[in-house]
Scaffold this motif. Structure first.
Motif, PDB file in Angstrom:
ATOM      1  N   SER A   1     -22.575  19.837  15.385  1.00 17.41           N
ATOM      2  CA  SER A   1     -21.338  20.171  16.094  1.00 17.41           C
ATOM      3  C   SER A   1     -21.167  21.684  16.203  1.00 17.41           C
ATOM      4  O   SER A   1     -20.672  22.192  17.210  1.00 17.41           O
ATOM      5  CB  SER A   1     -20.134  19.549  15.392  1.00 17.41           C
TER       6      SER A   1
ATOM      7  N   SER B   1     -23.284  22.889  19.003  1.00 13.14           N
ATOM      8  CA  SER B   1     -22.645  22.529  20.264  1.00 13.14           C
ATOM      9  C   SER B   1     -21.463  23.442  20.563  1.00 13.14           C
ATOM     10  O   SER B   1     -21.246  23.834  21.718  1.00 13.14           O
ATOM     11  CB  SER B   1     -22.193  21.068  20.225  1.00 13.14           C
TER      12      SER B   1
ATOM     13  N   ASP C   1     -25.214  16.121  23.039  1.00 10.54           N
ATOM     14  CA  ASP C   1     -23.753  16.029  22.956  1.00 10.54           C
ATOM     15  C   ASP C   1     -23.142  15.689  24.299  1.00 10.54           C
ATOM     16  O   ASP C   1     -23.810  15.680  25.335  1.00 10.54           O
ATOM     17  CB  ASP C   1     -23.155  17.343  22.421  1.00 10.54           C
TER      18      ASP C   1
ATOM     19  N   ARG D   1     -19.297  16.828  26.282  1.00 11.32           N
ATOM     20  CA  ARG D   1     -18.159  17.734  26.153  1.00 11.32           C
ATOM     21  C   ARG D   1     -17.188  17.535  27.315  1.00 11.32           C
ATOM     22  O   ARG D   1     -17.602  17.293  28.445  1.00 11.32           O
ATOM     23  CB  ARG D   1     -18.599  19.196  26.156  1.00 11.32           C
TER      24      ARG D   1
ATOM     25  N   ASP E   1     -18.348  15.715  21.379  1.00 11.67           N
ATOM     26  CA  ASP E   1     -18.791  14.506  20.705  1.00 11.67           C
ATOM     27  C   ASP E   1     -20.305  14.562  20.554  1.00 11.67           C
ATOM     28  O   ASP E   1     -21.022  14.738  21.546  1.00 11.67           O
ATOM     29  CB  ASP E   1     -18.371  13.268  21.510  1.00 11.67           C
TER      30      ASP E   1
ATOM     31  N   GLN F   1     -20.621  13.198  14.614  1.00  8.95           N
ATOM     32  CA  GLN F   1     -19.846  14.423  14.475  1.00  8.95           C
ATOM     33  C   GLN F   1     -19.000  14.657  15.718  1.00  8.95           C
ATOM     34  O   GLN F   1     -19.407  14.332  16.834  1.00  8.95           O
ATOM     35  CB  GLN F   1     -20.767  15.631  14.261  1.00  8.95           C
ATOM     36  N   THR F   2     -17.816  15.246  15.506  1.00  9.60           N
ATOM     37  CA  THR F   2     -16.932  15.648  16.596  1.00  9.60           C
ATOM     38  C   THR F   2     -16.381  17.022  16.284  1.00  9.60           C
ATOM     39  O   THR F   2     -16.396  17.474  15.128  1.00  9.60           O
ATOM     40  CB  THR F   2     -15.768  14.661  16.779  1.00  9.60           C
ATOM     41  N   ALA F   3     -15.870  17.691  17.321  1.00  6.18           N
ATOM     42  CA  ALA F   3     -15.251  19.003  17.136  1.00  6.18           C
ATOM     43  C   ALA F   3     -14.289  19.260  18.281  1.00  6.18           C
ATOM     44  O   ALA F   3     -14.431  18.689  19.375  1.00  6.18           O
ATOM     45  CB  ALA F   3     -16.310  20.105  17.069  1.00  6.18           C
TER      46      ALA F   3
ATOM     47  N   SER G   1     -13.915  20.798  13.063  1.00  6.11           N
ATOM     48  CA  SER G   1     -15.042  19.871  13.143  1.00  6.11           C
ATOM     49  C   SER G   1     -14.888  18.768  12.119  1.00  6.11           C
ATOM     50  O   SER G   1     -14.220  18.936  11.080  1.00  6.11           O
ATOM     51  CB  SER G   1     -16.367  20.605  12.921  1.00  6.11           C
TER      52      SER G   1
ATOM     53  N   ARG H   1     -17.351  15.459  10.326  1.00  2.38           N
ATOM     54  CA  ARG H   1     -18.636  14.756  10.204  1.00  2.38           C
ATOM     55  C   ARG H   1     -18.412  13.503   9.368  1.00  2.38           C
ATOM     56  O   ARG H   1     -17.932  13.563   8.234  1.00  2.38           O
ATOM     57  CB  ARG H   1     -19.669  15.677   9.545  1.00  2.38           C
TER      58      ARG H   1
END
Length: 348
Positions: free
Chosen positions: A35, A38, A104, A106, A137, A143-145, A178, A180
């Motif tokens: 993340s 990204s 990812d 976005r 994503d 993981q996301t942010a 972020s 995880r």
């Protein structure tokens, strides 16, 4: 014989016990900072998008040079000294896997506001602010942010006959969160990022009747940074060192356009295509640490060559007001982005 057998069994048991007690030190998974990689790539892309947006604003000169208000509008009416603009935009982007990065998706929503002035014949200056929110994503890494970015930009342009040269500079700062997913819940972190960028563009306008062809050549440089952070919660939270990436590119292409005068109003449509050469990219490796163990993970790079393409439509209500809609596409090997923009410009 019996003594030798007992001695052998004793040695075997001792070796097995020592082996059972030895546990290799944990090593961070190479996907633990996907993340963050990204996020850094997103900052570069958002900064580049804002630079090119301001470049387009700086070189949008046909409405000022041409009497497109129609109806015999006076030249003084057709060239107001001041202008302001506001717009909203959305971006969808996708990056394919490369190296240890698993890919990812976005999404970005943003708003822009700006002011500008003609300070001398042919010389224009402007200031603009951009506020955007990006959702990232990374599904294969769980993981996301989110990336909240504020950008401030200045632009200047000078037109002399068919020639226009423009310069743009931006600075942005971001708040990043972020998460995880792990077997013991989410490992989360909050940290900051920043971007700086400059763009120079040279245009030449071929005008004939109510149509135009505008060859364009631009040089762009963007640098992005993320701060060091340590995760909290979850299983094996990691510490990720500060990251840095920079990219320089040449964009060469052309715009074609035509406008129709309808009473005191005008409709303008245009399309453009550009060849992109990312001739310099330095995506520094980022260190991921778990305890006393660490690995370095390479940042995300764009393909060396690619293309930008887009289209725009303007409804010029009068010499003082314009509504517009733009589409911009970015096409690289392993990366695509699509942006839609709606805006209004007022002049006086």
């Amino acid at each position: 014989m019996l003594h030798a057998t007992v001695a052998g069994l004793t040695a075997l048991c001792a070796a097995s016990s020592a082996s059972a007690q030895f546990v290799p030190p944990p090593v961070p998974h190479v996907t633990d900072n996907n993340s963050q990689l990204s996020v850094n790539a997103s900052q570069l892309d958002i900064g580049s998008s804002f630079l090119q947006r301001l470049g387009r604003e700086a070189t949008y000169g046909y409405a000022a040079r041409d009497n497109s208000g129609g109806g015999g509008a006076s030249q003084s009416t057709a060239e107001p000294l001041y202008r302001t603009w506001a717009e909203t935009y959305g971006i969808r982007a996708r990056t394919a896997a490369q190296g240890t990065f698993v890919g990812d998706k976005r999404g970005t929503l943003g708003v822009v506001g700006g002011i500008g002035a003609t300070v001398a014949p042919g010389l224009n200056v402007g200031f603009s602010a951009d506020q955007s929110q990006t959702w990232i994503d990374v599904p294969l890494a769980l993981q996301t942010a989110t990336l909240g970015m504020t950008q401030l930009g200045i632009n200047a342009s000078y037109s002399n006959g068919p020639w226009t040269v423009a310069m743009v500079a931006v600075h942005g700062f971001a708040q990043i969160s972020s998460n995880r997913t792990t077997l013991l819940g989410g490992a989360h972190a909050n940290y900051r990022g920043s971007i700086d960028g400059v763009l120079g563009e040279l245009n030449y306008t071929y005008s004939f009747s109510q149509s135009r062809i505008v060859p364009k050549l631009a040089l762009e440089y963007v640098s992005a940074r993320t701060d060091r952070f340590s995760e909290a919660g979850g299983l094996n939270p990691v510490t990720v060192a500060d990251g840095h990436g920079e990219r320089a590119r040449v964009l060469a292409g052309a715009e074609i356009g035509h406008y129709w005068i309808i009473g005191q109003q005008a409709i303008d449509v245009s399309a453009y295509g550009k060849f992109v050469d990312n001739f310099a990219q330095n995506m520094g490796a980022v260190q991921v640490s778990l305890g006393n163990n660490a690995i370095s993970v390479q940042g995300i790079r764009e393909s060396r060559n690619g293309a930008d393409a887009g289209a725009a439509a303007s409804w010029i209500l009068s010499n003082a007001a314009r509504l517009y809609a733009n589409y911009d596409g970015r096409f690289r090997d392993g990366y695509q982005a699509h942006q839609g923009t709606l805006g209004v410009e007022l002049r006086w």
